[in-house]
Write an enzyme that holds these catalytic residues in place. Structure first.
Site, PDB file in Angstrom:
ATOM      1  N   GLY A   1      92.921  22.049  20.629  1.00  0.00           N
ATOM      2  CA  GLY A   1      92.010  21.115  20.969  1.00  0.00           C
ATOM      3  C   GLY A   1      90.955  21.143  20.722  1.00  0.00           C
ATOM      4  O   GLY A   1      90.391  20.354  20.109  1.00  0.00           O
ATOM      5  N   LYS A   2      90.991  22.338  19.585  1.00  0.00           N
ATOM      6  CA  LYS A   2      89.533  22.505  19.187  1.00  0.00           C
ATOM      7  C   LYS A   2      88.765  21.547  18.631  1.00  0.00           C
ATOM      8  O   LYS A   2      88.388  20.529  18.440  1.00  0.00           O
ATOM      9  CB  LYS A   2      89.377  23.764  18.801  1.00  0.00           C
ATOM     10  CG  LYS A   2      89.920  25.161  19.387  1.00  0.00           C
ATOM     11  CD  LYS A   2      89.492  25.680  19.066  1.00  0.00           C
ATOM     12  CE  LYS A   2      90.321  26.260  17.576  1.00  0.00           C
ATOM     13  NZ  LYS A   2      91.674  26.630  17.969  1.00  0.00           N
TER      14      LYS A   2
ATOM     15  N   HIS B   1      95.127  68.386  19.013  1.00  0.00           N
ATOM     16  CA  HIS B   1      94.809  68.499  17.293  1.00  0.00           C
ATOM     17  C   HIS B   1      94.661  67.152  16.737  1.00  0.00           C
ATOM     18  O   HIS B   1      93.913  67.150  15.971  1.00  0.00           O
ATOM     19  CB  HIS B   1      96.541  69.237  17.431  1.00  0.00           C
ATOM     20  CG  HIS B   1      97.058  71.267  17.415  1.00  0.00           C
ATOM     21  ND1 HIS B   1      95.980  71.826  16.460  1.00  0.00           N
ATOM     22  CD2 HIS B   1      97.192  70.983  18.664  1.00  0.00           C
ATOM     23  CE1 HIS B   1      96.661  72.959  17.024  1.00  0.00           C
ATOM     24  NE2 HIS B   1      96.843  73.015  17.992  1.00  0.00           N
TER      25      HIS B   1
ATOM     26  N   ASN C   1      91.915  87.304  12.252  1.00  0.00           N
ATOM     27  CA  ASN C   1      92.320  87.387  13.367  1.00  0.00           C
ATOM     28  C   ASN C   1      93.879  88.054  12.830  1.00  0.00           C
ATOM     29  O   ASN C   1      94.278  88.013  12.413  1.00  0.00           O
ATOM     30  CB  ASN C   1      92.260  86.328  14.208  1.00  0.00           C
ATOM     31  CG  ASN C   1      91.880  87.157  16.001  1.00  0.00           C
ATOM     32  OD1 ASN C   1      92.223  88.560  15.271  1.00  0.00           O
ATOM     33  ND2 ASN C   1      93.047  86.275  16.659  1.00  0.00           N
TER      34      ASN C   1
ATOM     35  N   ASP D   1      84.513  74.939  23.248  1.00  0.00           N
ATOM     36  CA  ASP D   1      85.870  75.338  22.771  1.00  0.00           C
ATOM     37  C   ASP D   1      85.966  73.903  22.958  1.00  0.00           C
ATOM     38  O   ASP D   1      85.959  72.917  23.741  1.00  0.00           O
ATOM     39  CB  ASP D   1      86.199  76.224  23.588  1.00  0.00           C
ATOM     40  CG  ASP D   1      87.837  76.434  23.549  1.00  0.00           C
ATOM     41  OD1 ASP D   1      88.140  76.164  22.259  1.00  0.00           O
ATOM     42  OD2 ASP D   1      88.552  77.105  24.269  1.00  0.00           O
ATOM     43  N   THR D   2      86.975  73.642  21.478  1.00  0.00           N
ATOM     44  CA  THR D   2      87.334  71.718  21.484  1.00  0.00           C
ATOM     45  C   THR D   2      89.253  71.875  20.597  1.00  0.00           C
ATOM     46  O   THR D   2      89.471  72.199  19.379  1.00  0.00           O
ATOM     47  CB  THR D   2      86.522  71.089  19.733  1.00  0.00           C
ATOM     48  OG1 THR D   2      87.002  72.158  19.335  1.00  0.00           O
ATOM     49  CG2 THR D   2      84.889  71.847  20.084  1.00  0.00           C
ATOM     50  N   PRO D   3      89.472  71.814  22.009  1.00  0.00           N
ATOM     51  CA  PRO D   3      90.851  71.162  22.114  1.00  0.00           C
ATOM     52  C   PRO D   3      91.314  70.161  21.455  1.00  0.00           C
ATOM     53  O   PRO D   3      90.351  69.249  21.167  1.00  0.00           O
ATOM     54  CB  PRO D   3      91.290  71.763  23.312  1.00  0.00           C
ATOM     55  CG  PRO D   3      90.201  70.700  24.501  1.00  0.00           C
ATOM     56  CD  PRO D   3      88.583  70.898  23.304  1.00  0.00           C
TER      57      PRO D   3
ATOM     58  N   ASP E   1      96.387  80.588  16.443  1.00  0.00           N
ATOM     59  CA  ASP E   1      95.731  81.801  15.654  1.00  0.00           C
ATOM     60  C   ASP E   1      94.922  82.592  16.631  1.00  0.00           C
ATOM     61  O   ASP E   1      94.502  83.980  16.398  1.00  0.00           O
ATOM     62  CB  ASP E   1      94.104  81.252  14.947  1.00  0.00           C
ATOM     63  CG  ASP E   1      94.491  79.739  14.114  1.00  0.00           C
ATOM     64  OD1 ASP E   1      96.018  81.010  13.586  1.00  0.00           O
ATOM     65  OD2 ASP E   1      94.241  78.899  13.691  1.00  0.00           O
TER      66      ASP E   1
ATOM     67  N   SER F   1      88.621  31.804  16.155  1.00  0.00           N
ATOM     68  CA  SER F   1      87.573  32.740  16.079  1.00  0.00           C
ATOM     69  C   SER F   1      87.844  33.777  17.298  1.00  0.00           C
ATOM     70  O   SER F   1      86.839  33.600  18.585  1.00  0.00           O
ATOM     71  CB  SER F   1      86.521  32.863  16.081  1.00  0.00           C
ATOM     72  OG  SER F   1      85.977  31.344  17.032  1.00  0.00           O
TER      73      SER F   1
END
Lengths: 313, 636
Positions: free
Chosen positions: B474-475, B116, B167, B112-114, B37, B543
Site C-alpha cells: 500500500g506504499k 581449502h 618437500n 598457519d592458515t587452514p 604437502d 527498497s
C-alpha cells in the site's frame, strides 16, 4: 644453480627493533585502538605476571597521562592473600582506579573450590562474576592478559574477540584481522574482549619483566611455604579453609608458582629460584608446560574451549 | 624449555635476559600448503630438531604416533601441530592459527592458515602480518594450481620474501633433476607474476633433510637449510628508510599543558625539529618533542609506538596522517585497489560499506569492478559482483578524501578493510594501487541561490518521505493520499514511484541484487536534487535492503529523511496481489521477487511505522500528516 635464487643472508641492518620492542609497540597499538574505538573500556586485572605486564604497557600507551580506564579484579574470595596485598599496594602506588567485584550470589550459596570442585567454583565465582560486573558497569570492552601460546584453544583466538549482549562467544562469528587494522565496531549491548598480549610467550613476558623491572607478586619466587599434597599437586596452606586430612602435617618446602589463581587450585613447584633470572633459568630447563599446574584446564577435554564460549577469558 | 638440550646456569640465563638472546629480532612467517604437502610435518620437524619440544609433549607424541600416526608407529611430527581439523569439525571459524618458537637468533611467529574452501581469505589474513611466506610443494607433484594460487596471493599481499620448499625429496630419491625442474618451473611463474626473487630449498620434512640440519640426502644442494635461512634472512623492509608516515591514533590531552599525538610510526623516522605536514588538511607544522614513557627521545623509527608534540596549535584528530613536506602521501576520495571479498554475503557495487584505513573510518562504495582475478589461472574476468574469496581490481569512491600511499610502496598506509554497516563484520580487504583524479577536477560550481533560499520561497521545509515495504503493501496508495493532502495545504511536492521510474530513468535495470542497489542509488540522487530544489519528495519503493535505505538517508541532511515503513504482512499483500505479481512469482514466472525468493530487510528504526494491515489508507495517510506536523514541516 642461478645465483639469483641461492639463499644468502644480508647481515647489514641499519635499525632493527628487538622482538620485545616489536611486541611492546604492537601491544600499545592495540590498547590505544580499543580506547579510541569503544565507549567504556575496562582492564581486567588478575594480579598475575601477564596482568602486570599488560598494566605496564597500558601506562606506557597513555603516558604522560593517566590510564583512561579503570582496572577490575574479579575476586573469587579464594585468591592467595599475597595477591590481594599486592593488588592493593599497586593501586595505591600507581594510582589507578581499582574496581573489585565479588559474586555475592555465589558467596551466599557458599560456593568454593574445595566443596564444589574447580569447575563449579570457576564458573560461578569467576565466569558469572565477570559477566555480572561487565553488565553492572556497562563496559563495552574488556582487556585480558591471555596469550595465544598458553593453551591450544587460544592459538586461533583473535586479538579482538566479540561477545553478544549475553556475553556469549560465538566461534562462528569472529572477524578476520588484517594488518593492524582492528574493527572495533559493535552494536548496542555487544562487547569486545581484547588481548594485547596475544603474541607474547611466557619467556617474552619474563624477559620483559626483567628488562623493565616490573613488580610481580612475590609468590612467583621461591620461599619456604607450608604445603600439602592435594589433588596430586603441592597446594599451599594459605588459610584455615583448606581441609587438612587427619594425620597430615603441612610440610615447609621451598616452592614457587608458575601461574597464580585460586590457591587450592594452583599447584606449587619445588624451586630455589628467588630472582627473575633464576626463574627464567628454571623455566628454560623445565620439561613441562606452563598450565600443567592449573587444575582448571584438566577437568575435561577441551575444557578451556567450553569455558570461553560461556564467557571465561 | 631447554634449547639444544643444554642446561641453563646463571650465566646462560643472564645471556637470555640481557645479552644476545634478549636482542633477538622477530620474524613473522606464513606456511602455505595442504596437509598432504607435509606442512604440519615441516613445522613439527623444525620444533623437534630445534629441541623445542617439552618432555611431556614428547611422551604424548610417542603415544599418539602409535595410535593415530601416519608414520607407521614411528614419530609422526605432524601431530605436534595438527588439531585444526578437529576444531574445524566443531564449526569454529579459524582463519589463522598462530604458533611461536624461539631460537638463539630470532623469535618466530608462524601463521598457519587452514581450509581449502576459504583459502584465499585465510591466506590473505595470515599474509597481511607476515614478513615471509613458505610455500610447500610435493616433489612428486611439482608446481600445481594451488602453488600458483599461493604465489599469486603472496604477490597480491605484497610479501617480499617467498620460499619455495620442495618437500618429500626422499620420495623422489633426492633426485636433483626433479628439484631443478620444479625450481625452474616455479621461477618462471614467479617472474611472470612479478614475485620478487623467490628462494627455493629442497627438503624432506619426514627425514629432516635441509629443515634444521643439512642432512645426508642432498650433497648437490649448496644453499642453507630452511631454519638457518629463516634465522638469517634480512626481512627489515626498507620501512625505516622510507618517507616518514605517522597515522594519528589517539590525541593525548591529560591536562592543559600537554597535547600529544599518539601513534605507531608506519615508516621512516622522526626527530624533534622535523618539518611535517598534516593530512588531509595540508597544514604545516614542526615536531617539538618525541616522547615515550621514559621521557624525551632524540629519534624514533618505524614500528615504534610513540607520542609526538608539535610547535603549533594545529587542529589534528585521530585519523590524520603526518608526513614530510617533500614526500607527501596521496590524498583522494577515489582510488583503484585490489579487493579480496571475505564474507558469505555478496559484494554489490554502489552499496555503502565502511572503509577503515589507518585510523580513519569512512563510508565508501565500490563503484566499478574493473575485472575479477582468477587466482588459480591468473585470468582477468568480467564481474558484476563479488562472492566469498573472490579477488577483483576495483574503483572505489569514499565519502571524503583520505591520505594513503600505494600498497606496493607502503603496506601500513595502503591497506584497508571493508566493514558491513549493519552487521559490523569485516567483509573485505583491499590494497590500493593508485588514486583516481576525477573528483579533483570536477569542482562544485558555487551557486548563489541555495536550498534554503528555494525552500523559503516555497514557505516549506523540504524533505524525503521514504515509503518502504513489500509489493502490494500500500506504499503508493498511501503516498498518493499524502501528496493530495500536502497539495491541499499548499505544499510543493513530488512522488517518485518505483514502477513509474522504471519506465524511464531506470528502464535499463532489472531485479538482480546489483540492479536493485543501482535502482535505489539513482532514486536517492534524484531525491537529493529535489530536496535541494526545496520540494517535499515522496518516494514509494520496495527498497528491500537496509544498506541502500541508509545510503538514501545519507544523501540529505539530518532530519530531512523520514523512513516510513508500510508494514503489511506478506499474507495480506499476497491476498491483495493488485498486479497479479505474487501469483506469477509463486508460479516461478518472476525471479528475485521480494518476499518470495528475494529478501526484505525490515527497517530497524523507521521514523514512522505504519501497521498497514489494520488501518484504512486514509487513516495511514493521516498518520503521516500528523508526523510531519509534529516535526514542524507543515504550514499551519
Amino acid at each position: 644453480m642461478p645465483s639469483a635464487v641461492t639463499p644468502s643472508a644480508t647481515p647489514s641492518r641499519a635499525v632493527r627493533l628487538t622482538h620485545l620492542q616489536r611486541l611492546e609497540a604492537e601491544s600499545i597499538h592495540i590498547i590505544r585502538e580499543v580506547v579510541a574505538e569503544v565507549r567504556k573500556p575496562v582492564m581486567l586485572y588478575s594480579i598475575g605476571k601477564d596482568s602486570s605486564v599488560m598494566l605496564h604497557l597500558a601506562r606506557k600507551a597513555f603516558a604522560p597521562g593517566p590510564l583512561p580506564f579503570p582496572l577490575m579484579h574479579i575476586d573469587t574470595t579464594w585468591k592467595f592473600r599475597e595477591m590481594i596485598e599486592f593488588r592493593d599496594r599497586m593501586a595505591r602506588e600507581l594510582g589507578f582506579e581499582l574496581l573489585v567485584h565479588v559474586n555475592e550470589d555465589g558467596v551466599r550459596q557458599g560456593i568454593g573450590p574445595i566443596l564444589h570442585g574447580s569447575g563449579v567454583h570457576t564458573d560461578v565465582m569467576k565466569t558469572q562474576g565477570l559477566k555480572q560486573a561487565l553488565t553492572k558497569y556497562g563496559f563495552d570492552a574488556a582487556f585480558g592478559g591471555a596469550r595465544r601460546d598458553e593453551e591450544a584453544s587460544r592459538a586461533k583466538e583473535r586479538v579482538f574477540s566479540f561477545r553478544t549482549a549475553t556475553h556469549q562467544w560465538d566461534p562462528r562469528n569472529q572477524r578476520p584481522e588484517l594488518w593492524s587494522l582492528y574493527n572495533g565496531r559493535i552494536s548496542a549491548g555487544e562487547s569486545i574482549r581484547a588481548f594485547p598480549l596475544s603474541n607474547w610467550t611466557e619467556l617474552d613476558v619474563w624477559q620483559y619483566i626483567h628488562q623493565e623491572d616490573i613488580p610481580v607478586v612475590p609468590l612467583y619466587f621461591a620461599k619456604p611455604r607450608p604445603v600439602i599434597q592435594h589433588n596430586g599437586m603441592w597446594v599451599m596452606v594459605d588459610d584455615d579453609r583448606l581441609p587438612i586430612p587427619e594425620g597430615v602435617e603441612p610440610e615447609m618446602k621451598s616452592v614457587r608458582f608458575r601461574t597464580l589463581g585460586c590457591y587450592p587450585l594452583t599447584g606449587a613447584v619445588e624451586s630455589t629460584a628467588t630472582t627473575v633470572a633464576e626463574v627464567v633459568a628454571e623455566m628454560l630447563n623445565s620439561r613441562t608446560s606452563e598450565r600443567a599446574g592449573r587444575a582448571i584446564d584438566h577437568d575435561q577435554a577441551g575444557s578451556m574451549e567450553l569455558k570461553k564460549r560461556d564467557g571465561y577469558f | 624449555m631447554a634449547e639444544d638440550g643444554r642446561t641453563f646456569d646463571a650465566a646462560a640465563t643472564e645471556a637470555v635476559l640481557s645479552g644476545k638472546a634478549a636482542d633477538r629480532d622477530l620474524l613473522r612467517f606464513l606456511t602455505c600448503g595442504s596437509v598432504d604437502d607435509g606442512k604440519s610435518t615441516l613445522i613439527g620437524r623444525v620444533l623437534y630438531d630445534s629441541k623445542l619440544i617439552f618432555e611431556d609433549q614428547l611422551k604424548s607424541l610417542e603415544r599418539d604416533s602409535k595410535v593415530r600416526g601416519r608414520a607407521g608407529g614411528a614419530l609422526d611430527l605432524s601431530l605436534l601441530v595438527d588439531g585444526l581439523q578437529q576444531e574445524r569439525e566443531q564449526g569454529i571459524t579459524i582463519d589463522v592459527a598462530w604458533r611461536y618458537f624461539n631460537t638463539d637468533r630470532r623469535k618466530f611467529i608462524v601463521a598457519d592458515t587452514p581450509g581449502h574452501e576459504q583459502y584465499t581469505r585465510n591466506m590473505a589474513t595470515g599474509a597481511s602480518n607476515a614478513d615471509l611466506a613458505v610455500l610447500l610443494v610435493d616433489a612428486r607433484k611439482g608446481v600445481l594450481v594451488q602453488t600458483r594460487r599461493h604465489a599469486t596471493i603472496a604477490k597480491l599481499m605484497g610479501l617480499r620474501h617467498v620460499v619455495l620448499a620442495v618437500n618429500k625429496m626422499d620420495l623422489v630419491g633426492y633426485d636433483q633433476t626433479v628439484y631443478d625442474a620444479i625450481r625452474d618451473d616455479f621461477l618462471a611463474f614467479a617472474a611472470q607474476i612479478g614475485l620478487p626473487a623467490p628462494v627455493c630449498i629442497p627438503v624432506s620434512a619426514l627425514m629432516g633433510d635441509n629443515v634444521v640440519n643439512r642432512g645426508e640426502g642432498m650433497p648437490w644442494y649448496d644453499g642453507p637449510a630452511l631454519l638457518p635461512y629463516l634465522e638469517e634472512v634480512d626481512v627489515v623492509q626498507n620501512s625505516v628508510d622510507a618517507p616518514f608516515r605517522f597515522p594519528v591514533q589517539w590525541v593525548n590531552r591529560p591536562n592543559l599543558d600537554f597535547r600529544g599525538y599518539c601513534g605507531t610510526i608506519a615508516s621512516g623516522r622522526v626527530r624533534p625539529g622535523d618539518q611535517v605536514v598534516v593530512h588531509p588538511s595540508a597544514r604545516q607544522t614542526t615536531v617539538a618533542r618525541v616522547v615515550d614513557f621514559s621521557g624525551d627521545r632524540d629519534e624514533a623509527v618505524a614500528g615504534e609506538s610513540v607520542t609526538l608534540t608539535l610547535t603549533d596549535e594545529v587542529d589534528i584528530a585521530r585519523g590524520d596522517l603526518l608526513s614530510p613536506a617533500d614526500a607527501r602521501p596521496d590524498v583522494a576520495d577515489q582510488m583503484a585497489a585490489h579487493v579480496i571479498w571475505m564474507a558469505d554475503e555478496r559484494m554489490l557495487p554502489e552499496r555503502s560499506y565502511l572503509l577503515k584505513i589507518g585510523h580513519t573510518t569512512v563510508p565508501a562504495q565500490i563503484t566499478e569492478i574493473k575485472h575479477r582475478l582468477d587466482v588459480n589461472t591468473q585470468n582477468k574476468l568480467a564481474a558484476k559482483h563479488l562472492d566469498l574469496n573472490e579477488v577483483a581490481f576495483c574503483n572505489l569512491s569514499l565519502a571524503r578524501p583520505v591520505p594513503f600511499d600505494p600498497y606496493e610502496t607502503n603496506r601500513a598506509t595502503g591497506g584497508f578493510i571493508l566493514i558491513d554497516r549493519t552487521t559490523h563484520q569485516t567483509v573485505g580487504c583491499g590494497m590500493i594501487a593508485f588514486g583516481l583524479r576525477r573528483a579533483e577536477n570536477i569542482h562544485w560550481q558555487a551557486l548563489s541561490v541555495d536550498k534554503a533560499t528555494r525552500a523559503t520561497q516555497k514557505h516549506q521545509t523540504p524533505g524525503v518521505l521514504w515509503f518502504t515495504g513489500l509489493s502490494g503493501a500500500g506504499k503508493s496508495t498511501v503516498a498518493n493520499l499524502v501528496e493530495k493532502r500536502l497539495m491541499a495545504l499548499g505544499h510543493h511536492s513530488y512522488i517518485l514511484d518505483g514502477d513509474n521510474v522504471r519506465h524511464g530513468l531506470n528502464r535499463d535495470l532489472g531485479f538482480t541484487p546489483e540492479d536493485r542497489v543501482e535502482n535505489i542509488r539513482r532514486v536517492a540522487e534524484v531525491s537529493r536534487l529535489f530536496v535541494d530544489a526545496g520540494l517535499i519528495v515522496l518516494v514509494s519503493f520496495i527498497s528491500p535492503y537496509r544498506a541502500e535505505r541508509r545510503l538514501a538517508r545519507e544523501k540529505v541532511a539530518d532530519g530531512e529523511f523520514l523512513e516510513v515503513f508500510v508494514d503489511t504482512p506478506l499474507a495480506v499483500c499476497e491476498a491483495r496481489d493488485p498486479k497479479g505479481l505474487y501469483k506469477k512469482a509463486r508460479a516461478g514466472q518472476i525471479k528475485n521477487f521480494t518476499g518470495i525468493d528475494s529478501e526484505y530487510e525490515p527497517p530497524e528504526a523507521p521514523e514512522l511505522h505504519l501497521n498497514a494491515g489494520e488501518s484504512t489508507p486514509d487513516e495511514l495517510a493521516e498518520q503521516v500528516i500528523q508526523a510531519l506536523r509534529a516535526r514542524g514541516m507543515l504550514r499551519e
